[in-house]
Scaffold this active site. Structure first.
Site, mmCIF file in Angstrom:
data_model
loop_
_atom_site.group_PDB
_atom_site.id
_atom_site.type_symbol
_atom_site.label_atom_id
_atom_site.label_comp_id
_atom_site.label_asym_id
_atom_site.label_seq_id
_atom_site.Cartn_x
_atom_site.Cartn_y
_atom_site.Cartn_z
ATOM 1 N N LYS A 54 0.838 -1.205 0.000
ATOM 2 C CA LYS A 54 0.000 0.000 0.000
ATOM 3 C C LYS A 54 0.871 1.253 0.000
ATOM 4 O O LYS A 54 0.591 2.214 -0.716
ATOM 5 C CB LYS A 54 -0.941 -0.020 1.215
ATOM 6 N N GLN A 98 -4.078 -1.154 9.807
ATOM 7 C CA GLN A 98 -4.088 -2.519 9.275
ATOM 8 C C GLN A 98 -4.647 -3.479 10.322
ATOM 9 O O GLN A 98 -4.186 -3.510 11.461
ATOM 10 C CB GLN A 98 -2.656 -2.923 8.869
ATOM 11 N N ASP A 121 -10.655 3.239 4.706
ATOM 12 C CA ASP A 121 -11.090 1.842 4.642
ATOM 13 C C ASP A 121 -12.622 1.739 4.718
ATOM 14 O O ASP A 121 -13.185 0.673 4.476
ATOM 15 C CB ASP A 121 -10.495 1.044 5.812
#
Ligand code: NAP
Length: 295
Positions: A54, A98, A121
């Site tokens: 990412k 994450q 997200d």
């Protein structure tokens, strides 16, 4: 019939090019690039690989990347402090924590602490609620990528029968909400669904997000359906080497469907492209500028 392979790699590359063009214009107008902060806790190798990928993609798009790697032993309070700092940092447009987090940290509390405007997200309850209500929201990257592929393949989804297999908060539920938003008729199937093959056989669109290798067989697929395989499963092949496979028995389904995503090379590349897209969208919304690419 042999299905068309939906090329997620090519679709992701095209999207990333558009993002990069828009990033350059954003920088020209605001004097700074859009910024994505990643937070990695602990040393889970898979999570470390994802975060590295990412970060690399962020830099390739011309965005600023702020990587925070924290020890497994970090307290929840310290993690919440970092989230607070990133919320207040004007250079940061998107924050990605994450998952999974270590057991001693309350994941829901950390997600709820994110500024919803930076929640790229799409996991913050406010964004979840906005998506469910059909309002503008930051939407989870994987289902957004699936929708992008479906619309590129089919155009309008209105009136089509869609079956989403899986009801996770990360894939299944937001996927269903997106499909409803496109006026598809949506069924969400899961481990308690009574006759899964019969349910799937009704579908013009099948999205499989289960995590069980090749569970969806070719004779479950309605001829001419479009199949999106979200599953990423590592299995041992006949030659003893491990390989990646999806939740759909590709070799069977490809003979029945009209179009199907391969694994790898289907949904996977779209997820990162959508993370970049979400960061760009967050940057434009936060600064009040219009995105010239309309992403
Ligand atoms: P998850 O949280 O484990 O959810 C799996 C879902 O599948 C659950 O809703 C479960 O039902 C359902 N399920 C399990 N066994 C079933 C069965 N026999 N029949 C019908 N439904 C069944 O998984 P996830 O996070 O959504 O991920 C799903 C898959 O997508 C995994 O392979 C994951 O690696 C992959 N993935 C890929 C990407 C990407 O970028 N391509 C991103 C995220 C995830 P219950 O709710 O009833 O337990």
């Amino acid at each position: 019939m042999t299905a068309r392979r939906i090329d997620g790699k090519a679709a992701a590359a095209a999207l990333r090019e558009r993002v990069a063009r828009s990033v350059a214009q954003f920088q020209g107008r605001t004097g700074r690039p859009p910024g994505l902060a990643t937070v990695l806790v602990g040393e889970d190798p898979a999570s470390a690989v994802y975060v590295r990928m990412k970060g690399k993609a962020t830099a390739q798009a011309g965005m600023a990347s702020f990587a925070h790697t924290l020890p497994e032993t970090i307290s929840e309070a310290e993690l919440l402090d970092l989230v607070g700092e990133l919320n207040g940092d004007a250079r940061v447009d998107g924050i990605l924590v994450q998952l999974p987090l270590p057991n001693h940290v309350d994941t829901a509390r950390v997600i709820a602490a994110l500024d919803p405007a930076k929640d790229v997200d799409g996991f913050h309850p406010l964004n979840v609620g906005r998506l469910a209500a059909g309002m503008d929201a930051l939407v989870p990257c994987t289902p957004l990528g699936c929708l992008h592929l479906l619309k590129a393949e089919l155009g309008s989804l209105a009136g089509l029968d869609a079956v989403v297999i899986g009801r996770s908060n990360i894939v299944g539920k937001p996927m269903a909400a997106l499909l409803v938003g496109e006026s598809a008729t949506v069924t969400i199937a899961h481990s308690k669904t009574r006759d899964l093959p019969a349910t799937v056989r009704r579908a013009d669109i099948v999205v499989a997000a289960v995590g069980r290798p090749e569970m969806v067989r070719g004779d479950w697929i309605k001829p001419g359906a479009t199949v999106i395989d979200v599953g990423i499963n590592r299995i041992e092949g006949d030659d003893g080497n491990s390989r990646l496979t999806g939740d759909v028995a590709f070799d069977e389904a490809v003979e029945v469907a009209a179009a199907i995503t391969p694994v790898p090379g289907g949904v996977g590349p779209m997820t990162i492209a959508m993370l970049l897209r979400n960061t760009l969208v967050a940057a434009h919304r936060r600064t009040g500028f219009e995105d010239p690419e309309g992403l």
